[in-house]
Structures are given as structure tokens and as C-alpha cells.
Design a protein around this motif. Structure first.
Motif: not given
Length: 182
Positions: A15-25
Motif C-alpha cells: 500500500r505504501f511502498a516501504i523503501t527503508d528496511p529499518l521502518v519495516a523492522s
């Protein structure tokens, strides 16, 4: 990563195309904590600590910056699935909204509760004695002090953290203090 956390981060990415793996974590940790009864993810205790992969979490300003840059934070001009409050706690937006509304209602309804806890410092001391041999920093003692100071206290925690026991001790302490039996 739990299956729920993995599914949540996949949904966010779609939905938001997370580009930062830290934010996904961070999103995964938030959902994992929620699955275990936590309502938010405090960022300060994470800052600078080791991650499972051996790297370290960035400092608090960098965690904040990356969350803001992610576009996932709820804002008046752009709704988002996450909220970062003034205390640097990360919430799911829906749960933050519910918790905020509940807090507003409790404060509104709490006006007038003061007569239950009115009394002298001796009443507070009597109520605290009900807690028995608990250490001075015991959360029940802090909750009882807040109850006497503010007339309202909210006890939160995950399953098995002692909320029911704390509530029972608070009520017993109040009853005994009011009756002068403590």
C-alpha cells in the motif's frame, strides 16, 4: 518475525511502498508487541541497541527522521497507518485513536472522583500500608499515589502483568483508608 508481523509489513509495502528496511523492522516490532499485549513501541529503549542482525538501531533523532520520511505516519493532510506521539512511542493509528478517545472519556468522567480519594497524607500512608511488604518502587504503590494525587489512575499492561491484582489492591487500600482500618 512472526507471521502476523510479516503479513503486516507486506501489506504496508503493497500500500505504501516501504523503501527503508529499518521502518519495516519497526512496523514488524510494533505488531509483534501488539500481538503480545503492548499498545505501542517506545523508541527510546531501542535507540543505539543491537538488532538481531548484529547492527545497531540508530539514535532517537534518526529513528524519528526515518519514520517521518517513510510517509507512514498519520498527518492531517495525509492519513497514515502509524502514529509517533510526543513521547516517541510508535502506535498503529487505529489503536492510537481509540486510546486517545478513551483517555478523553476517562478524564471527563474522572471529574468528581476526587471525593473518593480526598484525605490527608495519613490516608495515603494508610492506603499504602495495605500494599504490605512491596518494595517502594512497586507499581501498585505508584498507582496508589497517583490515585490520591489525581483522583484517577489507569493501570495498563499485557496479559499476566498484574493489572487485576493491582486494581484489587488499590480498591482494598481505598476502602481501608476510608474506614480508617489500614
Amino acid at each position: 518475525m512472526t507471521p502476523l508481523a510479516a503479513a503486516f509489513t507486506r501489506m504496508l509495502d503493497r500500500r505504501f511502498a516501504i523503501t527503508d528496511p529499518l521502518v519495516a523492522s519497526l512496523a514488524a516490532l510494533l505488531v509483534t508487541g501488539r500481538d503480545q499485549g503492548a499498545t505501542c513501541l517506545p523508541l527510546a529503549p531501542l535507540a543505539g541497541t543491537p538488532q538481531p542482525d548484529g547492527s545497531s538501531w540508530p539514535d532517537l533523532p534518526e529513528l524519528r527522521r526515518r519514520l517521518v520520511a517513510s510517509g507512514l505516519l498519520d498527518a492531517p493532510d495525509r492519513p497514515g497507518p502509524l502514529v509517533l506521539d510526543d513521547g516517541d512511542r510508535l502506535y498503529l493509528q487505529r489503536l492510537y485513536a481509540v486510546e486517545t478517545e478513551l483517555a478523553r472519556e476517562l478524564v471527563t468522567r474522572g471529574h468528581g472522583i476526587g471525593d473518593l480519594t480526598e484525605g490527608s497524607p495519613a490516608s495515603l500512608a494508610a492506603a499504602l500500608r495495605v500494599a504490605g511488604d512491596l518494595p517502594e518502587d512497586e507499581p501498585v504503590r505508584r498507582a496508589m499515589r497517583l490515585l490520591f494525587e489525581r483522583g484517577l489512575v489507569i493501570v495498563t499492561g499485557g496479559p499476566g502483568s498484574g493489572k487485576t491484582t493491582a486494581a484489587a489492591r488499590l480498591l482494598l487500600g481505598l476502602a481501608r483508608a476510608r474506614e480508617g482500618q489500614a
